[in-house]
Motif scaffolding. Structure first.
Motif, PDB file in Angstrom:
ATOM      1  N   LEU A 125      -5.827   0.200  18.801  1.00 37.12           N
ATOM      2  CA  LEU A 125      -6.544   1.443  18.527  1.00 37.12           C
ATOM      3  C   LEU A 125      -5.708   2.657  18.894  1.00 37.12           C
ATOM      4  O   LEU A 125      -5.672   3.645  18.162  1.00 37.12           O
TER       5      LEU A 125
ATOM      6  N   GLN B  12       1.004   6.036   3.604  1.00 35.17           N
ATOM      7  CA  GLN B  12       0.146   6.463   4.705  1.00 35.17           C
ATOM      8  C   GLN B  12      -0.697   5.331   5.282  1.00 35.17           C
ATOM      9  O   GLN B  12      -1.172   5.423   6.400  1.00 35.17           O
ATOM     10  N   LEU B  13      -0.919   4.285   4.488  1.00 32.31           N
ATOM     11  CA  LEU B  13      -1.784   3.204   4.967  1.00 32.31           C
ATOM     12  C   LEU B  13      -1.022   1.967   5.400  1.00 32.31           C
ATOM     13  O   LEU B  13      -1.587   1.048   5.975  1.00 32.31           O
TER      14      LEU B  13
ATOM     15  N   ASP C  70      -1.743   7.606  14.700  1.00 30.46           N
ATOM     16  CA  ASP C  70      -1.159   7.699  13.364  1.00 30.46           C
ATOM     17  C   ASP C  70      -1.923   8.656  12.468  1.00 30.46           C
ATOM     18  O   ASP C  70      -1.483   9.022  11.403  1.00 30.46           O
ATOM     19  N   VAL C  71      -3.114   9.011  12.876  1.00 30.46           N
ATOM     20  CA  VAL C  71      -3.947   9.859  12.023  1.00 30.46           C
ATOM     21  C   VAL C  71      -3.332  11.244  11.924  1.00 30.46           C
ATOM     22  O   VAL C  71      -3.026  11.746  10.884  1.00 30.46           O
TER      23      VAL C  71
ATOM     24  N   LEU D 155      -3.193   3.199  16.201  1.00 28.48           N
ATOM     25  CA  LEU D 155      -3.786   3.666  14.940  1.00 28.48           C
ATOM     26  C   LEU D 155      -4.314   5.081  15.049  1.00 28.48           C
ATOM     27  O   LEU D 155      -4.190   5.874  14.134  1.00 28.48           O
ATOM     28  N   LYS D 156      -4.902   5.406  16.196  1.00 28.45           N
ATOM     29  CA  LYS D 156      -5.431   6.756  16.356  1.00 28.45           C
ATOM     30  C   LYS D 156      -4.297   7.763  16.386  1.00 28.45           C
ATOM     31  O   LYS D 156      -4.426   8.882  15.884  1.00 28.45           O
TER      32      LYS D 156
ATOM     33  N   LEU E  88      -3.091  -4.103  11.581  1.00 27.98           N
ATOM     34  CA  LEU E  88      -4.328  -4.895  11.515  1.00 27.98           C
ATOM     35  C   LEU E  88      -4.019  -6.369  11.284  1.00 27.98           C
ATOM     36  O   LEU E  88      -4.658  -7.242  11.879  1.00 27.98           O
TER      37      LEU E  88
ATOM     38  N   LEU F  31      -7.040  -5.173  21.416  1.00 24.96           N
ATOM     39  CA  LEU F  31      -7.754  -4.255  20.516  1.00 24.96           C
ATOM     40  C   LEU F  31      -7.529  -2.807  20.922  1.00 24.96           C
ATOM     41  O   LEU F  31      -7.282  -1.950  20.077  1.00 24.96           O
ATOM     42  N   ARG F  32      -7.605  -2.556  22.226  1.00 24.43           N
ATOM     43  CA  ARG F  32      -7.454  -1.173  22.679  1.00 24.43           C
ATOM     44  C   ARG F  32      -6.052  -0.646  22.402  1.00 24.43           C
ATOM     45  O   ARG F  32      -5.868   0.500  21.984  1.00 24.43           O
TER      46      ARG F  32
ATOM     47  N   GLU G 168       0.799  -1.220   0.000  1.00 22.23           N
ATOM     48  CA  GLU G 168       0.000   0.000   0.000  1.00 22.23           C
ATOM     49  C   GLU G 168       0.830   1.268   0.000  1.00 22.23           C
ATOM     50  O   GLU G 168       2.046   1.245   0.196  1.00 22.23           O
ATOM     51  N   VAL G 169       0.117   2.381  -0.198  1.00 22.74           N
ATOM     52  CA  VAL G 169       0.784   3.678  -0.105  1.00 22.74           C
ATOM     53  C   VAL G 169       1.283   3.869   1.316  1.00 22.74           C
ATOM     54  O   VAL G 169       0.749   3.309   2.263  1.00 22.74           O
TER      55      VAL G 169
ATOM     56  N   SER H 110      -1.201   1.043   9.137  1.00 28.42           N
ATOM     57  CA  SER H 110      -2.535   0.589   9.537  1.00 28.42           C
ATOM     58  C   SER H 110      -2.761  -0.867   9.167  1.00 28.42           C
ATOM     59  O   SER H 110      -3.215  -1.665   9.988  1.00 28.42           O
ATOM     60  N   PHE H 111      -2.436  -1.196   7.925  1.00 29.97           N
ATOM     61  CA  PHE H 111      -2.707  -2.563   7.478  1.00 29.97           C
ATOM     62  C   PHE H 111      -1.816  -3.582   8.169  1.00 29.97           C
ATOM     63  O   PHE H 111      -2.254  -4.673   8.525  1.00 29.97           O
TER      64      PHE H 111
END
Lengths: 484, 411
Positions: free
Chosen positions: B404, B264-265, B410-411, B407-408, B272, B400-401, B261-262, B268-269
């Motif tokens: 999160l 920026q993603l 990273d925005v 990931l949060k 995940l 999970l937390r 992926e690019v 995230s992936f």
């Protein structure tokens, strides 16, 4: 709850509609933009088969919109049209971009209240489309209209016809489903048809939200009319044949390109790179999408099995003659029932948050690939014009020698004509390349944002499920320990 | 494919834990039985049964023999067919080792189509091998608890056949009986419906004792219910397993997206992908804990309640036989035909019935014991189930937390 109102005919009323009956609002819109009856020509004259014939687009400034009756729409108009890009683009591109940074995103669309209209195979679902916005281009801050699925398809057809071939990535409309819709028409009020309607409603909402996020499309008068016009959406008379033609044009641009075996001298590595990138992304997303669909399916199974187990455990608890154990088993049954609910909610999130996003992007990437293919066609057209110009020049040279003055003049005229076409072809190609660069950049920005948002939302749903599970089991544990 | 056919051995040093379903078995040093080793070959499992005993019945204080599943079934049948033990709940025979489904899955994977990536293949193989091992461990545990219950029972532990089973270091050659056993099983099923008629009261026959009558009505319903719940629990467990398996291709797809992926993603992936890989393991543990603590518990009590029903059936059978014999004798006397044989028969039935009456106390104890075993087994397993579910949910939630948060940020 679908309440069958007096069935509205699936086709438009054949009454004569005069300008005035449209009311003042559409007229006001016309004053701002003069592209109203682009539609009228477009639906009829879209070439269905030959890739050489370009999508017809009238750029002639037209007078106030002439509401058309169905009969008029069906008879094809024979006037030839010259093809240029819609004037709107030349006019205020800079203005549009400026606005893009302003309050462009202050628009919210909701699709709600699906309502079945009519009975039997002529029945259809009407959806309420509500817009909330502070944008000045709209007449009100909050308004809503009723639209049916084919209206959405009609909207997409129009937007695709106008904007795809010049390089704009037009969000694709949700897919038709004959099976799903038939069940609804036939009146099966079961959970699968409610699910189908909900799935469609959500998809229509996402479709509109994506469309209005596009700064150029938001300016489109047809889109605005779709959102605002409270009339039965007669303007968007949905001609299935024309729609099919448009879809073929939109979706099979790639095939047409392949047939022509374009060996494009790609001077711009950027485009080659992007082509590859989107090809890969498409493959990966499809794989992921398929896996997530399996997950949804199994989670639903788990939910059903949990519910069955809960009932059985309750019965076991009833037949257990030891009091404390009996109570514990009943409690276990209750816990499992609640867990079943959790599984259902999670499956819902699995699907609507995760799976549908992936499905949407698979279709969006198809639109991106379509736009890249249009660029290739554009290039080909330019090359063809150059070849023809060369031929005309050679012909003229021959005539010079043969000394036929009258034919010579014609040849010179033709050369002039084709020189213009070559120039236009080059301009168009440069324009579409420029547009696509911007579009892809915008698209990728959107995509990154979208994915990140959805991933977080999905994980939050998973956390929620686990937190609930903790609660339930914590409540059950003392009951189990109390068995003496 | 080769690997699957290799004999699968118990991991060294790992003793099979005493099965928790039969309640707390008294630790009795005078007779200790365990299955110390087991080997799974193509179509059979060989159990090494080790006995330590100070009882005079055995020639040596420590014994070791190799037995197969059929030997256990034979032993069980000698007990259940023995009139002496009519008033006892005979511990249910362990279920036949069944690797069929697991083996098939591994086979299909081996021959499989190429739609799987190497990564997916490795993970699925790991899952299936784990499954195979789990089934293996379970069958060992079931066979072991059967022997341990016999060893713990004051009467059954003295049985001669039991001693032969534990000590005789040759083949018990009961396999020759397979065909007979099969036929026996066939007949047993036909007879069973007659049993059911007796025990369900369709025949009109009722227990003489109120206690047994109550137990009969209770056990009838209980057995049916527990069998149904067992079935439903099994399905839930299998669904959890499917879910865990679904996470495999998802994690793999996310991983390849992450690398392609690019920029920026990517993070995230990749995050995940990692998450789903770990969720898969957690979900798998939920499935296996449900299997062990719930499915297996219910399965065990389905069999045990059947064994208790069998006890009551034997009582009713004896009563029915006795009544019929009396009627036959009266008839014979009236007609003055074959009186002698009728008398002998009646004597036999009378004896059997009397024996049952005297063993009524035993039966009462057995059934009471059945109840207390059941209560404590359910308590133990339901508590453990709840604790494990909590543990896994907390671990999932934390995982999970944490993801999160990353990931949060990273925005």
């Amino acid at each position: 709850q679908s309440s069958p109102s007096s069935p509205e005919p699936a086709s438009l009323p054949a009454e004569d509609i005069s300008t005035s009956s449209n009311g003042p609002k559409p007229a006001e819109i016309i004053l701002d933009d003069d592209r109203e009856d682009l539609f009228a020509e477009a639906t009829e004259e879209v070439s269905l088969d030959s890739p050489e014939r370009d999508p017809i687009l009238s750029s002639d400034p037209s007078p106030a919109i002439t509401p058309v009756t169905p009969t008029t729409l069906v008879t094809p108009r024979m006037e030839s049209k010259s093809v240029t890009a819609p004037v709107i683009f030349d006019r205020s591109r800079e203005e549009i971009e400026e606005e893009a940074n302003g309050d462009l995103f202050d628009i919210e669309i909701n699709v709600s209240d699906p309502e079945k209209v009519g009975d039997g195979m002529n029945a259809y679902m009407a959806y309420r489309v509500t817009t909330k916005t502070s944008l000045s281009m709209f007449h009100q801050n909050e308004f809503s209209v009723k639209r049916r699925f084919s209206d959405f398809l009609g909207l997409h057809s129009k937007l695709a016809t106008k904007y795809l071939h010049v390089g704009y990535i037009v969000p694709p409309a949700p897919e038709k489903s004959i099976v799903g819709m038939t069940k609804v028409k036939v009146g099966k009020e079961d959970s699968s048809s409610t699910e189908f309607v909900e799935k469609r409603r959500a998809a229509l909402e996402r479709y509109l939200q994506r469309t209005v996020k596009h700064p150029i499309l938001l300016q489109d008068p047809d889109l605005r009319q779709f959102l605002e016009s409270s009339e039965v959406f007669k303007i968007f008379f949905f001609n299935p044949a024309a729609r099919a033609g448009i879809l073929r044009m939109v979706n099979k641009a790639a095939d047409a390109v392949n047939k022509m075996t374009i060996k494009m001298n790609e001077s711009d590595a950027w485009f080659e790179e992007k082509q590859q990138q989107f090809e890969n992304l498409d493959q990966q997303l499809r794989k992921l999408h398929a896996s997530v669909e399996a997950l949804v399916c199994h989670r639903k199974e788990l939910s059903a099995n949990t519910a069955a187990f809960a009932k059985s455990a309750a019965m076991l608890g009833n037949s257990e003659d030891h009091t404390a154990l009996s109570r514990a088993l009943s409690q276990l049954a209750e816990v499992e029932e609640k867990i079943d609910q959790l599984h259902q909610e999670q499956a819902f999130a699995d699907f609507y948050v995760f799976s549908e996003l992936l499905g949407d992007y698979i279709r969006l990437i198809a639109a991106v690939k379509g736009v890249l293919d249009h660029r290739m066609k554009c290039w080909q057209k330019w090359q063809d014009a150059q070849v023809t110009l060369q031929k005309k020049r050679e012909a003229e040279a021959k005539l010079q020698l043969a000394n036929k003055p009258d034919k010579l003049q014609q040849a010179k005229d033709e050369i002039k004509e084709w020189e213009t076409k070559v120039q236009q072809g080059e301009r168009d190609f440069e324009q579409i390349s420029k547009t696509i660069r911007k579009e892809v950049s915008r698209f990728e920005k959107e995509r990154v944002k979208d994915f990140k948002t959805v991933i977080i939302k999905y994980l939050e749903s998973l956390v929620q499920t686990q937190q609930q599970l903790i609660k339930y089991w914590e409540a059950f544990l003392p009951e189990a320990k109390a068995i003496a | 494919r080769r690997r699957m056919e290799e004999p699968l051995e118990m991991p060294p040093g790992e003793e099979s834990k005493p099965c928790s379903f039969s309640g707390e078995l008294p630790a009795d040093p005078s007779l200790q039985v365990e299955i110390s080793d087991a080997v799974s070959e193509r179509d059979k499992v060989k159990f090494t049964v080790q006995t330590k005993s100070s009882l005079p019945h055995f020639t040596r204080p420590a014994l070791s023999v190799v037995r197969q599943h059929e030997d256990f079934v034979w032993l069980h049948d000698t007990f259940s067919e023995n009139d002496e033990y009519a008033g006892i709940i005979i511990p249910p025979a362990p279920p036949r080792p069944d690797f069929e489904a697991s083996r098939e899955k591994l086979q299909r994977l081996g021959e499989g189509n190429s739609t799987l990536t190497r990564e997916e293949f490795a993970k699925i193989k790991q899952e299936l091998e784990g499954e195979y091992l789990a089934i293996f461990k379970k069958t060992v545990a079931m066979h072991e608890v059967f022997l341990q219950r016999l060893a713990a029972h004051p009467i059954l532990r003295r049985d001669h056949n039991f001693h032969v089973f534990l000590e005789y270091n040759q083949d018990l050659s009961v396999r020759g009986k397979n065909r007979k056993e099969l036929l026996g099983g066939f007949f047993r099923n036909i007879v069973k419906s007659a049993d059911e008629a007796l025990i369900t009261g369709v025949s009109g026959l009722k227990e003489v004792d109120e206690f047994f009558e109550h137990e009969r009505t209770f056990l009838l319903e209980y057995h049916t219910r527990v069998r149904d719940t067992c079935l439903k629990a099994d399905r839930v467990m299998r669904s959890h397993k499917s879910l865990a398996e679904d996470y495999i291709p998802i994690a793999v797809a996310l991983g390849s997206l992450g690398t392609q992926e690019v920029q920026q993603l990517q993070m995230s992936f990749l995050k995940l992908a990692e998450l789903f890989e770990r969720l898969r393991k957690l979900e798998g543990r939920v499935a296996s804990d449900e299997d062990l603590k719930l499915s297996d518990l219910l399965k065990y009590y389905m069999r045990d309640s059947q064994a208790a029903k069998d006890l009551l059936y034997r009582r009713l059978r004896a009563l029915a036989d006795y009544e019929n014999a009396n009627k036959a004798l009266d008839k014979a006397r009236m007609k003055n035909k074959e009186v002698k044989s009728a008398e002998t028969h009646q004597q036999l039935c009378c004896q059997r019935f009397e024996r049952l009456s005297t063993s009524a106390k035993q039966a009462w104890a057995e059934l009471t014991d059945f109840k207390s075993r059941r209560i404590s087994a359910f308590r133990k397993n339901l508590v453990e189930l709840a604790e494990l579910e909590l543990k896994h949910a907390k671990a999932s939630s934390l995982l999970l937390r944490n993801t999160l948060i990353v990931l949060k940020g990273d925005v």
